[in-house]
Design a protein around this motif. Structure first.
Motif, PDB file in Angstrom:
ATOM      1  N   ARG A  48     -35.685   8.813  -0.280  1.00 57.16           N
ATOM      2  CA  ARG A  48     -34.322   8.662   0.249  1.00 57.16           C
ATOM      3  C   ARG A  48     -33.402   9.729  -0.334  1.00 57.16           C
ATOM      4  N   ASP A  49     -33.496   9.955  -1.639  1.00 52.97           N
ATOM      5  CA  ASP A  49     -32.642  10.952  -2.290  1.00 52.97           C
ATOM      6  C   ASP A  49     -32.955  12.358  -1.796  1.00 52.97           C
ATOM      7  N   TRP A  50     -34.251  12.658  -1.593  1.00 58.71           N
ATOM      8  CA  TRP A  50     -34.644  13.962  -1.072  1.00 58.71           C
ATOM      9  C   TRP A  50     -34.081  14.168   0.331  1.00 58.71           C
ATOM     10  N   ALA A  51     -34.219  13.159   1.194  1.00 57.68           N
ATOM     11  CA  ALA A  51     -33.711  13.271   2.566  1.00 57.68           C
ATOM     12  C   ALA A  51     -32.193  13.472   2.564  1.00 57.68           C
ATOM     13  N   LYS A  52     -31.483  12.759   1.702  1.00 59.96           N
ATOM     14  CA  LYS A  52     -30.022  12.922   1.617  1.00 59.96           C
ATOM     15  C   LYS A  52     -29.668  14.332   1.170  1.00 59.96           C
ATOM     16  N   GLU A  53     -30.390  14.847   0.176  1.00 61.49           N
ATOM     17  CA  GLU A  53     -30.137  16.213  -0.295  1.00 61.49           C
ATOM     18  C   GLU A  53     -30.350  17.228   0.830  1.00 61.49           C
ATOM     19  N   MET A  54     -31.435  17.071   1.594  1.00 60.81           N
ATOM     20  CA  MET A  54     -31.719  17.987   2.702  1.00 60.81           C
ATOM     21  C   MET A  54     -30.663  17.869   3.806  1.00 60.81           C
ATOM     22  N   MET A  55     -30.172  16.662   4.044  1.00 65.23           N
ATOM     23  CA  MET A  55     -29.120  16.488   5.050  1.00 65.23           C
ATOM     24  C   MET A  55     -27.815  17.106   4.559  1.00 65.23           C
ATOM     25  N   ASP A  56     -27.494  16.932   3.280  1.00 66.00           N
ATOM     26  CA  ASP A  56     -26.279  17.527   2.718  1.00 66.00           C
ATOM     27  C   ASP A  56     -26.321  19.049   2.785  1.00 66.00           C
ATOM     28  N   LYS A  57     -27.516  19.639   2.628  1.00 62.98           N
ATOM     29  CA  LYS A  57     -27.680  21.089   2.711  1.00 62.98           C
ATOM     30  C   LYS A  57     -27.714  21.586   4.156  1.00 62.98           C
ATOM     31  N   GLY A  58     -27.826  20.674   5.127  1.00 66.48           N
ATOM     32  CA  GLY A  58     -27.896  21.064   6.529  1.00 66.48           C
ATOM     33  C   GLY A  58     -29.291  21.420   6.990  1.00 66.48           C
ATOM     34  N   VAL A  59     -30.281  21.222   6.141  1.00 69.21           N
ATOM     35  CA  VAL A  59     -31.670  21.531   6.508  1.00 69.21           C
ATOM     36  C   VAL A  59     -32.181  20.486   7.499  1.00 69.21           C
ATOM     37  N   ILE A  60     -31.870  19.220   7.245  1.00 66.67           N
ATOM     38  CA  ILE A  60     -32.216  18.149   8.186  1.00 66.67           C
ATOM     39  C   ILE A  60     -30.947  17.761   8.927  1.00 66.67           C
ATOM     40  N   GLU A  61     -30.984  17.861  10.252  1.00 66.86           N
ATOM     41  CA  GLU A  61     -29.811  17.497  11.056  1.00 66.86           C
ATOM     42  C   GLU A  61     -29.722  15.993  11.260  1.00 66.86           C
ATOM     43  N   THR A  62     -30.863  15.378  11.530  1.00 65.59           N
ATOM     44  CA  THR A  62     -30.871  13.937  11.775  1.00 65.59           C
ATOM     45  C   THR A  62     -32.281  13.415  11.597  1.00 65.59           C
ATOM     46  N   GLY A  63     -32.393  12.114  11.401  1.00 64.03           N
ATOM     47  CA  GLY A  63     -33.700  11.500  11.256  1.00 64.03           C
ATOM     48  C   GLY A  63     -33.690  10.105  11.851  1.00 64.03           C
ATOM     49  N   TYR A  64     -34.835   9.667  12.302  1.00 64.46           N
ATOM     50  CA  TYR A  64     -34.958   8.357  12.937  1.00 64.46           C
ATOM     51  C   TYR A  64     -36.266   7.696  12.515  1.00 64.46           C
ATOM     52  N   ALA A  65     -36.236   6.381  12.420  1.00 63.31           N
ATOM     53  CA  ALA A  65     -37.462   5.604  12.296  1.00 63.31           C
ATOM     54  C   ALA A  65     -37.965   5.335  13.711  1.00 63.31           C
ATOM     55  N   LEU A  66     -39.268   5.335  13.899  1.00 63.13           N
ATOM     56  CA  LEU A  66     -39.834   5.051  15.214  1.00 63.13           C
ATOM     57  C   LEU A  66     -40.132   3.556  15.297  1.00 63.13           C
ATOM     58  N   ALA A  67     -39.537   2.895  16.251  1.00 61.98           N
ATOM     59  CA  ALA A  67     -39.660   1.445  16.393  1.00 61.98           C
ATOM     60  C   ALA A  67     -41.111   1.031  16.583  1.00 61.98           C
ATOM     61  N   GLY A  68     -41.498  -0.006  15.849  1.00 56.63           N
ATOM     62  CA  GLY A  68     -42.829  -0.564  15.996  1.00 56.63           C
ATOM     63  C   GLY A  68     -43.928   0.228  15.317  1.00 56.63           C
ATOM     64  N   GLU A  69     -43.570   1.257  14.553  1.00 54.38           N
ATOM     65  CA  GLU A  69     -44.563   2.092  13.885  1.00 54.38           C
ATOM     66  C   GLU A  69     -44.119   2.370  12.457  1.00 54.38           C
TER      67      GLU A  69
END
Length: 68
Positions: free
Chosen positions: A27-48
């Motif tokens: 979670r902390d890694w994903a937040k850091e990447m989003m704060d840096k603009g490397v990750i624009e968005t992320g989603y969980a895939l329903a049922g998987e």
């Protein structure tokens, strides 16, 4: 350049304390990447046990480096 990355990593057996620590680090890694603009968005895939993220990086090599 944008890349769609789908992670179908599955599940692993961990003791509760280790599972919580792994979740927190991810979670902390994903937040850091989003704060840096490397990750624009992320989603969980329903049922998987899977997710998808949209990365905005300059090259495929940078994408590989950021995912480590």
């Amino acid at each position: 350049m944008r890349f769609l990355v789908i992670d179908r990593g599955g599940t692993i057996e961990l003791p509760p304390a280790e599972g919580k620590a792994l979740f927190t680090r991810a979670r902390d890694w994903a937040k850091e990447m989003m704060d840096k603009g490397v990750i624009e968005t992320g989603y969980a895939l329903a049922g998987e046990m899977a997710s998808m993220m949209i990365y905005n990086v300059s090259s495929h090599e940078e994408l590989d480096d950021e995912q480590r």
